[in-house]
Design a protein around this motif. Structure first.
Motif, PDB file in Angstrom:
ATOM      1  N   GLU A 293     -27.258  19.626 -13.956  1.00  0.00           N
ATOM      2  CA  GLU A 293     -26.325  18.351 -14.728  1.00  0.00           C
ATOM      3  C   GLU A 293     -26.735  17.167 -14.183  1.00  0.00           C
ATOM      4  OE1 GLU A 293     -24.445  16.666 -16.768  1.00  0.00           O
ATOM      5  OE2 GLU A 293     -23.916  18.615 -17.247  1.00  0.00           O
ATOM      6  N   VAL A 294     -27.249  16.357 -15.054  1.00  0.00           N
ATOM      7  CA  VAL A 294     -27.650  14.898 -14.736  1.00  0.00           C
ATOM      8  C   VAL A 294     -26.533  14.009 -14.447  1.00  0.00           C
ATOM      9  CG1 VAL A 294     -29.886  15.143 -15.353  1.00  0.00           C
ATOM     10  CG2 VAL A 294     -28.186  14.240 -16.976  1.00  0.00           C
ATOM     11  N   ARG A 295     -25.157  14.414 -15.120  1.00  0.00           N
ATOM     12  CA  ARG A 295     -24.079  13.573 -14.992  1.00  0.00           C
ATOM     13  C   ARG A 295     -22.731  14.252 -14.582  1.00  0.00           C
ATOM     14  NH1 ARG A 295     -24.712  12.355 -19.660  1.00  0.00           N
ATOM     15  NH2 ARG A 295     -25.998  10.409 -19.650  1.00  0.00           N
ATOM     16  N   PRO A 296     -22.652  14.743 -13.312  1.00  0.00           N
ATOM     17  CA  PRO A 296     -21.506  15.443 -12.895  1.00  0.00           C
ATOM     18  C   PRO A 296     -20.272  14.974 -13.114  1.00  0.00           C
ATOM     19  CG  PRO A 296     -22.922  14.709 -10.914  1.00  0.00           C
ATOM     20  CD  PRO A 296     -23.455  14.304 -12.131  1.00  0.00           C
ATOM     21  N   GLU A 297     -20.024  13.755 -13.014  1.00  0.00           N
ATOM     22  CA  GLU A 297     -18.881  12.827 -13.427  1.00  0.00           C
ATOM     23  C   GLU A 297     -19.490  11.321 -13.577  1.00  0.00           C
ATOM     24  OE1 GLU A 297     -16.907  10.703 -10.440  1.00  0.00           O
ATOM     25  OE2 GLU A 297     -17.388  12.181  -8.906  1.00  0.00           O
ATOM     26  N   TRP A 298     -18.500  10.562 -14.389  1.00  0.00           N
ATOM     27  CA  TRP A 298     -18.764   9.221 -14.488  1.00  0.00           C
ATOM     28  C   TRP A 298     -18.968   8.277 -13.298  1.00  0.00           C
ATOM     29  CZ3 TRP A 298     -21.995   7.703 -18.192  1.00  0.00           C
ATOM     30  CH2 TRP A 298     -21.960   8.269 -19.453  1.00  0.00           C
ATOM     31  N   GLY A 299     -18.448   8.771 -12.244  1.00  0.00           N
ATOM     32  CA  GLY A 299     -18.273   7.499 -11.463  1.00  0.00           C
ATOM     33  C   GLY A 299     -17.248   6.414 -11.552  1.00  0.00           C
ATOM     34  N   LEU A 300     -17.834   5.383 -11.284  1.00  0.00           N
ATOM     35  CA  LEU A 300     -16.834   4.143 -11.530  1.00  0.00           C
ATOM     36  C   LEU A 300     -17.354   3.535 -12.687  1.00  0.00           C
ATOM     37  CD1 LEU A 300     -17.441   4.677  -8.169  1.00  0.00           C
ATOM     38  CD2 LEU A 300     -15.708   2.724  -8.261  1.00  0.00           C
ATOM     39  N   ALA A 301     -18.113   4.011 -13.747  1.00  0.00           N
ATOM     40  CA  ALA A 301     -18.348   3.342 -14.941  1.00  0.00           C
ATOM     41  C   ALA A 301     -17.337   2.932 -15.531  1.00  0.00           C
ATOM     42  CB  ALA A 301     -19.243   4.501 -15.740  1.00  0.00           C
ATOM     43  N   ARG A 302     -17.575   1.720 -16.323  1.00  0.00           N
ATOM     44  CA  ARG A 302     -16.388   1.276 -17.164  1.00  0.00           C
ATOM     45  C   ARG A 302     -15.376   0.151 -16.109  1.00  0.00           C
ATOM     46  NH1 ARG A 302     -16.298   2.474 -22.553  1.00  0.00           N
ATOM     47  NH2 ARG A 302     -13.974   1.793 -22.747  1.00  0.00           N
ATOM     48  N   ASN A 303     -15.540   0.166 -14.914  1.00  0.00           N
ATOM     49  CA  ASN A 303     -14.751  -0.534 -14.274  1.00  0.00           C
ATOM     50  C   ASN A 303     -14.731  -2.039 -14.742  1.00  0.00           C
ATOM     51  OD1 ASN A 303     -16.510  -2.473 -12.087  1.00  0.00           O
ATOM     52  ND2 ASN A 303     -17.618  -0.527 -12.160  1.00  0.00           N
ATOM     53  N   ALA A 304     -13.624  -2.494 -14.574  1.00  0.00           N
ATOM     54  CA  ALA A 304     -13.712  -4.164 -15.417  1.00  0.00           C
ATOM     55  C   ALA A 304     -12.666  -4.901 -14.561  1.00  0.00           C
ATOM     56  CB  ALA A 304     -13.331  -3.850 -16.802  1.00  0.00           C
ATOM     57  N   ALA A 305     -11.528  -4.021 -14.112  1.00  0.00           N
ATOM     58  CA  ALA A 305     -10.550  -5.261 -13.249  1.00  0.00           C
ATOM     59  C   ALA A 305     -10.220  -4.807 -11.913  1.00  0.00           C
ATOM     60  CB  ALA A 305      -9.317  -5.288 -14.479  1.00  0.00           C
ATOM     61  N   PHE A 306      -9.610  -5.581 -10.899  1.00  0.00           N
ATOM     62  CA  PHE A 306      -8.948  -5.376  -9.841  1.00  0.00           C
ATOM     63  C   PHE A 306      -7.508  -5.996  -9.992  1.00  0.00           C
ATOM     64  CE2 PHE A 306      -9.021  -6.370  -5.128  1.00  0.00           C
ATOM     65  CZ  PHE A 306      -8.306  -5.240  -4.878  1.00  0.00           C
ATOM     66  N   ILE A 307      -6.550  -5.168  -9.895  1.00  0.00           N
ATOM     67  CA  ILE A 307      -5.157  -5.614 -10.000  1.00  0.00           C
ATOM     68  C   ILE A 307      -4.750  -5.654  -8.811  1.00  0.00           C
ATOM     69  CG2 ILE A 307      -3.129  -5.296 -11.337  1.00  0.00           C
ATOM     70  CD1 ILE A 307      -4.696  -4.111 -13.555  1.00  0.00           C
ATOM     71  N   ILE A 308      -4.180  -6.586  -8.452  1.00  0.00           N
ATOM     72  CA  ILE A 308      -3.407  -6.759  -7.127  1.00  0.00           C
ATOM     73  C   ILE A 308      -1.999  -6.977  -7.304  1.00  0.00           C
ATOM     74  CG2 ILE A 308      -3.272  -7.926  -4.715  1.00  0.00           C
ATOM     75  CD1 ILE A 308      -6.224  -8.788  -5.523  1.00  0.00           C
ATOM     76  N   GLY A 309      -1.211  -6.032  -7.081  1.00  0.00           N
ATOM     77  CA  GLY A 309       0.101  -6.382  -7.271  1.00  0.00           C
ATOM     78  C   GLY A 309       1.171  -5.051  -7.106  1.00  0.00           C
ATOM     79  N   LYS A 310       2.545  -5.393  -7.397  1.00  0.00           N
ATOM     80  CA  LYS A 310       3.235  -4.074  -7.316  1.00  0.00           C
ATOM     81  C   LYS A 310       2.769  -2.906  -8.272  1.00  0.00           C
ATOM     82  CE  LYS A 310       7.239  -7.181  -6.280  1.00  0.00           C
ATOM     83  NZ  LYS A 310       8.573  -7.629  -6.786  1.00  0.00           N
ATOM     84  N   ARG A 311       3.429  -1.623  -8.048  1.00  0.00           N
ATOM     85  CA  ARG A 311       2.913  -0.503  -8.808  1.00  0.00           C
ATOM     86  C   ARG A 311       3.431  -0.400 -10.027  1.00  0.00           C
ATOM     87  NH1 ARG A 311      -0.281   2.416 -11.537  1.00  0.00           N
ATOM     88  NH2 ARG A 311       0.144   4.577 -11.711  1.00  0.00           N
ATOM     89  N   GLU A 312       5.028  -1.072 -10.150  1.00  0.00           N
ATOM     90  CA  GLU A 312       5.342  -1.027 -11.395  1.00  0.00           C
ATOM     91  C   GLU A 312       4.937  -1.890 -12.461  1.00  0.00           C
ATOM     92  OE1 GLU A 312       6.790  -1.907  -8.653  1.00  0.00           O
ATOM     93  OE2 GLU A 312       8.080  -3.737  -8.602  1.00  0.00           O
ATOM     94  N   LEU A 313       3.993  -2.938 -12.083  1.00  0.00           N
ATOM     95  CA  LEU A 313       3.180  -3.805 -12.918  1.00  0.00           C
ATOM     96  C   LEU A 313       2.563  -2.936 -13.923  1.00  0.00           C
ATOM     97  CD1 LEU A 313       2.747  -6.802 -13.430  1.00  0.00           C
ATOM     98  CD2 LEU A 313       0.731  -6.627 -12.190  1.00  0.00           C
ATOM     99  N   THR A 314       1.942  -1.858 -13.380  1.00  0.00           N
ATOM    100  CA  THR A 314       0.974  -1.028 -14.243  1.00  0.00           C
ATOM    101  C   THR A 314       1.220   0.280 -14.294  1.00  0.00           C
ATOM    102  OG1 THR A 314      -0.395  -0.586 -12.208  1.00  0.00           O
ATOM    103  CG2 THR A 314      -1.075  -2.456 -13.548  1.00  0.00           C
TER     104      THR A 314
END
Length: 873
Positions: free
Chosen positions: A707-728
């Motif tokens: 298997e050349v792709r056991p998982e996608w890893g961090l592919a498609r990462n696009a944002a870093f959200i810093i805030g309270k959990r209820e925000l997301t």
């Protein structure tokens, strides 16, 4: 006579060296900013390839790399087309970006005409049907030559070997690279049975002693290398003079050589940072490379770096107006001189790099707009009250793969999750029981401050070490036999039956075979119970073992504050590290924790949980207002991202309330795991998978050695959200966002936010731009196709048997297929939940972050508690 000429030349060079007084150490250090350190693939650490160039804009770096190596770092037309087809780019943002650019141009041209031309160029409208001959284009170019726009003068930043090759006179650049690859492999090979002679004397000295015997070089070339300086720095100074590189061009010349093979050069740079013994290794690398270049191209010298100053002809600019301006060629005669110059200037400025920049910004703005709408509709204060009454609180790494798991877990019961950096703020070097390997378990931009080891006081320790030694000895013997001439002939007969059985088992029933082999190994080794060296102690390294009493409190306090857990403690708090499991995968460490330098963060989780359970630590924290109830127990777990399971790795004696909470979460985990696997597996290009038995299928992916792709890893990462959990909390973020808990109301002086930006934000940016670079320039900053890679010298991968040491992620980590994009190449969007004045203060005080934002290396937005969104980039 020849000896006299040689002596005179040597004296002349010595005289020029004394007059010039080059500081090669400073020149090489400055030039090295165009590459980044490349560590061994076994401890794959995310680094973005332009970390040393953030003092200039992203666009300027793109132009520099296009000029020096024909490398595009903006998405090309194919990638942009994919984004358009998938509805990921709204053209309204493209027009907004174009209008903003036109506002800054000050062209003596109708705005409508300019905009119409630019939009046609951006959309790649088909060429005009008007047939124009080359002769006619040249004729008009001569007529309009006096209206040529002012063009930026720029150096053709190339090495002499590249210049010669571009002139099609020779293949010296390829020859030079092949020789450098050969010598680097010889020097850096950590698995060779016969190591490079005189290797301990350093790269340059070892090469100098051997190159005169290299049969791959012509006798005349070897003769030229027979009398070169003994010291690398002196050798580099002399060869720069022999090449006659102008003093003002030396730094750029060294940069061009480093970028010719950025992977091997990056490995040399990494080695210089690891020990004082190798601190001159990059100078030695350049000395070897430039002397080889000089010896190979000597017959063509002297050469001069040429400038591309006002060399652009007008034919392409006129042709662009015919194509995108719907402008017949005869119409140029009807224009005034001012408008002619304005049109030519617009065509010159609105080049391919600028067009791709506008498309990328529109792509990024589209994602930001979608995220803004999703988050702004989710300001949910009810979720905050629910968090305060949680039965279990689980602290996960900010890794994007944690987001789906957290979402499913919270929906399954009275569980609250928090996000924080996966090393949990512990600057430690780790060493597991029975292992001599020590690993810095923290972001690569920091250095460990202490060492924590696993130790055992059980009577079974000595037998365990003997069994472990037997495993290591058998593995070492097997490797030794493979490299021995006579033993290698016997090896197939000795190992054939076992390896045949293993091959068949792993190929036919990979999941069951992998589980069975692992169970047999664990049962035979019988690892005894181990404890951590938390108390301060003596060490055989520069680092002390364990923590002082003050450090225990400091790091526990810091970790709890960073994750926003200083009150309303649940009966059970789970510190969740994460790692991945895959088979026959050179990039296995790239799927582990990026905040722990390419290793699982479960060790850090155990250390933090143990610290927070210490009575003396709790008493000290209580005096500071962080009161942890007596019946609250911290335990540690590992989130295995390739199989979506949560393994409990440290469970001390539990209080009654904590035991009830532990039992309740154990009952829901199988269902959570199944739901997460089902969601994740549908995104993998799994031929034949119909959505049945997702847990078993995830295990098969992890155990299948084909298997050349056991998982996608961090592919498609696009944002870093810093805030309270209820925000997301109620948001379906599709596993694309890093999530870090933060409450600005508990951060009066902004210290917590500053630390998040300094550490986790930098790690996530590096991860983001590594995936970005591996997508837009896969064969330069990525590592190409996994199927054709060769693991080299135990340190990295090449394509075939002679290529650069490839620094990035393979094609299979960012593409669904050869022609279908999976990772979306967007620069990281940092979203901070805080008032505007907090962001202004942050940008004012943190020059590095300010530079990242305003030079286009990162994008920034903020949102306040009322949902008001502000874009800062």
């Amino acid at each position: 006579m020849n000896s006299v000429l040689t002596l005179n030349k040597t004296l002349h060079v010595e005289k020029k060296l004394n007059e010039l007084d080059l500081n090669v150490n400073e020149l090489v250090e400055t030039a090295s900013s165009v590459i980044v350190p490349l560590g061994p693939i076994t401890a794959f650490a995310a680094r973005h390839p332009w970390a040393g160039m953030e003092h200039q804009t992203f666009e300027k770096t793109a132009r520099f790399l296009k000029n020096i190596g024909d490398v595009d770092i903006y998405p090309n037309e194919s990638l942009i087309k994919s984004g358009l087809e998938h509805g990921e780019i709204k053209e309204e943002f493209l027009e907004i970006g174009l209008e903003k650019w036109l506002d800054d141009q000050n062209l003596a041209l109708s705005r409508d005409v300019a905009k119409e031309y630019c939009l046609a160029a951006l959309r790649g409208d088909k060429p005009s049907t008007e047939s124009i001959s080359i002769a006619e284009l040249k004729n008009w170019a001569m007529k309009l030559n006096r209206f040529k726009p002012k063009m930026t003068e720029k150096h053709l930043v190339q090495t002499y070997s590249q210049l010669l090759e571009n002139q099609e006179r020779t293949t010296v650049a390829k020859v030079l690279n092949s020789h450098m690859i050969k010598w680097c492999k010889l020097y850096l090979d950590s698995q060779a049975v016969w190591s490079m002679p005189n290797r301990k004397e350093g790269f340059y000295s070892a090469w100098k002693g051997l190159v005169k015997h290299d049969p791959a070089l012509k006798p005349t070339v070897r003769e030229r290398l027979s009398n070169i300086p003994d010291e690398a720095d002196r050798a580099l100074e002399e060869v720069l003079l022999r090449l006659e590189i102008p003093f003002t061009d030396i730094q750029e010349y060294l940069e061009a050589h480093l970028l010719a093979l950025p992977g091997w050069a990056g490995m040399m740079l990494w080695r210089t940072e690891q020990s004082d013994e190798d601190r001159t290794l990059l100078i030695e690398y350049l000395a070897v490379r430039l002397w080889l270049e000089w010896a190979i191209i000597k017959p063509y010298l002297p050469l001069q770096q040429q400038k591309q100053a006002n060399q652009m002809t007008l034919e392409p600019l006129i042709a662009k107006w015919i194509q995108w301006g719907d402008m017949p060629i005869e119409s140029w005669a009807q224009l005034s001189g001012t408008e002619i110059k304005a049109r030519l200037t617009l065509a010159y400025r609105f080049d391919n790099i600028l067009r791709n920049r506008l498309w990328l910004e529109a792509w990024e703005k589209t994602y930001e707009d979608d995220l803004k709408k999703l988050i702004s509709s989710n300001v949910n204060h009810e979720a905050e009250r629910k968090n305060q009454s949680a039965l279990v609180q689980l602290a996960f790494c900010i890794d994007v793969r944690s987001e789906p798991f957290r979402r499913k877990l919270e929906a399954s019961g009275p569980f609250a999750t928090l996000g924080t950096a996966g090393f949990f703020g512990l600057p430690i070097e780790t060493c597991k029981l029975g292992s001599e390997h020590r690993h810095p378990s923290l972001p690569v931009m920091f250095k460990p401050q202490m060492q924590v080891k696993e130790i055992s006081r059980e009577p079974e320790l000595e037998p365990f070490q003997q069994r472990l030694g037997a495993v290591h000895a058998s593995s070492s013997t097997f490797k030794g036999m493979k490299h021995h001439v006579l033993a290698g002939l016997m090896l197939p007969e000795i190992s054939g039956p076992w390896l045949t059985f293993q091959t068949l088992a792993r190929s036919i029933v990979p999941r069951r075979a992998g589980a069975a082999f692992r169970k047999v190994r664990e049962n035979w080794l019988r690892k005894p119970a181990a404890e951590l060296t938390l108390n301060i102690g003596q060490s055989d390294t520069e680092l002390s073992i364990g923590f002082t009493e003050k450090e225990k409190v400091t790091y526990a306090r810091q970790a709890l504050k960073m994750m926003g857990l200083t009150e309303n403690f649940a009966p059970l708090v789970v510190i969740c590290g994460h790692g991945s499991h895959s088979t026959n995968n050179p990039y296995a460490s790239s799927l582990d924790c990026g905040a722990c330098g390419g290793a699982s963060s479960e060790f850090n989780a155990r250390v933090l949980a143990a610290l927070c359970n210490l009575k003396e630590v709790r008493q000290a924290l209580a005096m500071e207002g962080i009161i942890i109830p007596q019946d609250t127990i911290f335990i540690a777990a590992e989130h295995v991202t390739s199989t979506d399971e949560l393994r409990f790795i440290y469970v001390p004696e539990l209080s009654e309330k904590a035991r009830e909470a532990f039992e309740q979460i154990q009952t829901v985990l199988p269902k959570v795991r199944e739901e997460v696997s089902a969601e994740r597996l549908m995104q993998l290009p799994n031929i034949g998978y119909k959505g049945e038995h997702p847990t078993l299928e995830a295990e098969r992916f992890a155990e299948d050695w084909s298997e050349v792709r056991p998982e996608w890893g961090l592919a498609r990462n696009a944002a870093f959200i810093i805030g309270k959990r209820e925000l997301t909390k109620e948001c379906q973020l599709e596993g694309r966002a890093f999530l870090h808990n933060y409450n600005w109301q508990k951060d009066n002086n902004g210290t917590i936010l500053a630390n998040i930006i300094k550490g986790p934000a930098t790690v996530t940016q590096w991860i983001n731009l590594q995936y970005y670079a591996s997508t837009v320039a896969p064969h330069y900053y990525g590592s190409g196709n996994k199927r054709t890679q060769t693991v080299t010298s135990g340190i990295g991968v090449m394509q075939g048997n002679s290529s650069d040491l490839l620094p990035g992620l393979p094609w299979q980590s960012v593409m669904t297929s050869d022609h279908e994009l999976y990772h979306i190449p967007l620069r990281l969007l940092v979203v901070i939940q805080a008032p505007k004045e907090y962001i202004e203060k942050l940008l004012k005080q943190d020059h590095t972050f300010h530079q990242k934002v305003y030079n286009g290396w990162i994008r920034l937005a903020s949102i306040d508690d009322d949902g008001n969104w502000v874009s800062w980039s």
